[in-house]
Design a protein around this motif. Structure first.
Motif, PDB file in Angstrom:
ATOM      1  N   ILE A   1       8.057  -5.804   1.968  1.00  0.00           N
ATOM      2  CA  ILE A   1       7.575  -7.143   1.658  1.00  0.00           C
ATOM      3  C   ILE A   1       7.199  -7.173   0.176  1.00  0.00           C
ATOM      4  O   ILE A   1       6.398  -6.349  -0.275  1.00  0.00           O
ATOM      5  CB  ILE A   1       6.343  -7.502   2.517  1.00  0.00           C
ATOM      6  N   PRO A   2       7.815  -8.103  -0.611  1.00  0.00           N
ATOM      7  CA  PRO A   2       7.499  -8.131  -2.050  1.00  0.00           C
ATOM      8  C   PRO A   2       6.050  -8.518  -2.301  1.00  0.00           C
ATOM      9  O   PRO A   2       5.477  -9.359  -1.598  1.00  0.00           O
ATOM     10  CB  PRO A   2       8.465  -9.186  -2.600  1.00  0.00           C
ATOM     11  N   GLN A   3       5.481  -7.896  -3.305  1.00  0.00           N
ATOM     12  CA  GLN A   3       4.123  -8.212  -3.714  1.00  0.00           C
ATOM     13  C   GLN A   3       4.149  -9.388  -4.697  1.00  0.00           C
ATOM     14  O   GLN A   3       5.071  -9.516  -5.508  1.00  0.00           O
ATOM     15  CB  GLN A   3       3.473  -7.001  -4.380  1.00  0.00           C
ATOM     16  N   PRO A   4       3.145 -10.264  -4.636  1.00  0.00           N
ATOM     17  CA  PRO A   4       3.106 -11.424  -5.553  1.00  0.00           C
ATOM     18  C   PRO A   4       3.234 -11.031  -7.023  1.00  0.00           C
ATOM     19  O   PRO A   4       3.915 -11.704  -7.801  1.00  0.00           O
ATOM     20  CB  PRO A   4       1.748 -12.064  -5.248  1.00  0.00           C
ATOM     21  N   ALA A   5       2.578  -9.945  -7.427  1.00  0.00           N
ATOM     22  CA  ALA A   5       2.638  -9.516  -8.829  1.00  0.00           C
ATOM     23  C   ALA A   5       4.053  -9.138  -9.232  1.00  0.00           C
ATOM     24  O   ALA A   5       4.507  -9.415 -10.352  1.00  0.00           O
ATOM     25  CB  ALA A   5       1.688  -8.344  -9.051  1.00  0.00           C
ATOM     26  N   GLU A   6       4.785  -8.505  -8.297  1.00  0.00           N
ATOM     27  CA  GLU A   6       6.159  -8.124  -8.590  1.00  0.00           C
ATOM     28  C   GLU A   6       7.054  -9.346  -8.721  1.00  0.00           C
ATOM     29  O   GLU A   6       7.969  -9.399  -9.542  1.00  0.00           O
ATOM     30  CB  GLU A   6       6.683  -7.201  -7.495  1.00  0.00           C
ATOM     31  N   LEU A   7       6.804 -10.356  -7.854  1.00  0.00           N
ATOM     32  CA  LEU A   7       7.584 -11.589  -7.941  1.00  0.00           C
ATOM     33  C   LEU A   7       7.383 -12.291  -9.280  1.00  0.00           C
ATOM     34  O   LEU A   7       8.321 -12.815  -9.875  1.00  0.00           O
ATOM     35  CB  LEU A   7       7.195 -12.534  -6.804  1.00  0.00           C
ATOM     36  N   LEU A   8       6.152 -12.296  -9.761  1.00  0.00           N
ATOM     37  CA  LEU A   8       5.860 -12.941 -11.042  1.00  0.00           C
ATOM     38  C   LEU A   8       6.591 -12.261 -12.189  1.00  0.00           C
ATOM     39  O   LEU A   8       7.015 -12.901 -13.154  1.00  0.00           O
ATOM     40  CB  LEU A   8       4.350 -12.956 -11.294  1.00  0.00           C
ATOM     41  N   GLU A   9       6.749 -10.936 -12.085  1.00  0.00           N
ATOM     42  CA  GLU A   9       7.481 -10.214 -13.121  1.00  0.00           C
ATOM     43  C   GLU A   9       8.953 -10.595 -13.130  1.00  0.00           C
ATOM     44  O   GLU A   9       9.593 -10.640 -14.177  1.00  0.00           O
ATOM     45  CB  GLU A   9       7.347  -8.701 -12.896  1.00  0.00           C
ATOM     46  N   LEU A  10       9.500 -10.861 -11.940  1.00  0.00           N
ATOM     47  CA  LEU A  10      10.923 -11.171 -11.831  1.00  0.00           C
ATOM     48  C   LEU A  10      11.241 -12.624 -12.133  1.00  0.00           C
ATOM     49  O   LEU A  10      12.365 -12.958 -12.501  1.00  0.00           O
ATOM     50  CB  LEU A  10      11.415 -10.839 -10.413  1.00  0.00           C
ATOM     51  N   MET A  11      10.261 -13.496 -11.944  1.00  0.00           N
ATOM     52  CA  MET A  11      10.508 -14.932 -12.095  1.00  0.00           C
ATOM     53  C   MET A  11       9.592 -15.515 -13.158  1.00  0.00           C
ATOM     54  O   MET A  11       8.425 -15.844 -12.886  1.00  0.00           O
ATOM     55  CB  MET A  11      10.285 -15.662 -10.766  1.00  0.00           C
TER      56      MET A  11
END
Length: 418
Positions: free
Chosen positions: A6-16
């Protein structure tokens, strides 16, 4: 097997990361343009049909214009390898001075009709980019006002020898007094070409209102606001000579001009002299023998004689015949920096852009001209790097092949198959 998580919110912010929205509509519009054709699309959307078609169109069936554009597409580049092109030098030497790029702005008439900043935007943008600007006899900004807009840059003046010779002589004197360094003597307009788009649009200068123009204007109120709230549209350098717009156009097209007129202008002009509108090898050789400083290979953007020779096709032979004796400037059909690089490789010393600059002007005024120049500059530099040539002087015929689309069966004097 692929392990999932499950992706972590912090990781999603880095990608988007979201691009910041630019509140400046003009900057947003121009920033989306990556090519001259993109600027043309924007210009068409923002400009009434009559004004856009005056710029975009050509004579009769528009065959010369299409062939001239196609000629640049019908090439094959041959890149070198293992050359250091971490930096490339795009500086050109032309007509006794330098240009930061191997192209300048061509003379265009009625320029403020396309967008009200007109020649002032072109001259200012050219000065900022370090390239020459050419003012037309039929320009809508005066010789002196263009000089004021580009006080430190190189300004060139394009001359029509008019029926009233004293009018032309007066323009020559004014251009010299204002510090213009080069005169372009235009020789391909004994009469005006038949520009059928203009006829079909009921085009006139100044524009005349009809039901069609009113309907066309409704989605473009900004153009009409600019047009109606700025200075009167006129041939600014000719405003003191009298006559209607139509009479001045008719006077500018003189079927009696001759080599004697060229000699007369040469005698009174103190700077460099170029002859624009050369379309045969024989005429190029004669002008070189006469000692002109440059010849302009041009079919007037396809706006005069339809089915005229394609300048880019003429270039290699003209370069072989006179390239050591006279500088060669080429226009017509240029829509990208790659076109400019190809022209330099095949023997041109310099090129001029007309429609490419006007599309930028119509798309966004001065900022649009800046964008057009920047697009072409980036394309020139990138093409040079991909060809692996660090300077313009390193370009040569070995880098370009003109692919064959047409087979010339010969002239009226020679019917042999070439």
């Amino acid at each position: 097997m692929v392990q999932r998580q499950i992706p972590q919110p912090a990781e999603l912010l880095e990608l988007m990361t979201f691009k910041k929205f630019d509140l400046d509509a003009r900057r947003r519009r121009l920033g989306s343009a990556l090519t001259i054709d993109d600027l043309r699309t924007i210009a068409k959307r923002r400009t009434p049909a009559a004004a856009f078609d005056y710029t975009d169109g050509a004579a009769e069936g528009e065959i010369s214009m299409r062939r001239s554009e196609q000629a640049f597409e019908d090439i094959e580049f041959h890149p070198s390898i293992l050359h250091d092109v971490s930096r490339v030098d795009t500086t050109a030497q032309i007509l006794g001075g330098s240009s930061a790029l191997p192209f300048g702005i061509a003379p265009t008439g009625f320029t403020r009709l396309m967008q009200t900043e007109g020649e002032t935007a072109g001259a200012g943008a050219a000065g900022a980019a370090g390239i020459p600007f050419t003012l037309s006899t039929l320009g809508t900004t005066s010789i002196e006002d263009v000089k004021a807009a580009n006080p430190l840059g190189r300004n060139w003046f394009q001359l029509y020898v008019m029926r009233q010779r004293e009018v032309s002589y007066g323009l020559v004197e004014r251009a010299a007094k204002a510090g213009y360094d080069t005169l372009f003597f235009t020789v391909d307009t004994p009469v005006g070409g038949a520009r059928l788009r203009d006829t079909r649009n009921g085009f006139s200068i100044p524009p005349q209102l009809s039901l069609g123009t009113v309907l066309d204007a409704l989605p473009r109120p900004w153009w009409w606001w600019d047009f109606l709230t700025t200075a009167k549209l006129e041939f600014a350098s000719l405003s003191s000579t009298g006559g209607t717009v139509g009479e001045l156009i008719d006077s500018a097209m003189d079927p009696t001009i001759s080599f004697e007129d060229l000699a007369e202008i040469r005698a009174m002009w103190p700077g460099k002299l170029a002859v624009k509108g050369v379309q045969t090898v024989e005429d190029a050789k004669r002008l070189a023998d006469l000692g002109v400083d440059a010849i302009g290979l041009s079919n007037h953007g396809g706006r005069q004689l339809d089915r005229a020779p394609v300048p880019f096709h003429l270039l290699p032979e003209v370069s072989r015949e006179v390239g050591k004796d006279v500088e060669i400037i080429l226009d017509t059909g240029i829509r990208s920096g790659a076109d400019i690089v190809a022209a330099i490789a095949l023997g041109a010393d310099f090129t001029l852009i007309g429609r490419a600059y006007l599309y930028g002007l119509m798309a966004g005024g001065r900022a649009g001209v800046d964008r057009a120049i920047r697009i072409l500059a980036e394309q020139v530099e990138r093409t040079m790097k991909l060809l692996q040539v660090p300077t313009l002087q390193d370009l040569g015929p070995e880098h370009v092949t003109q692919l064959s689309r047409y087979v010339r069966l010969g002239t009226g004097h020679d019917r042999s198959v070439l």
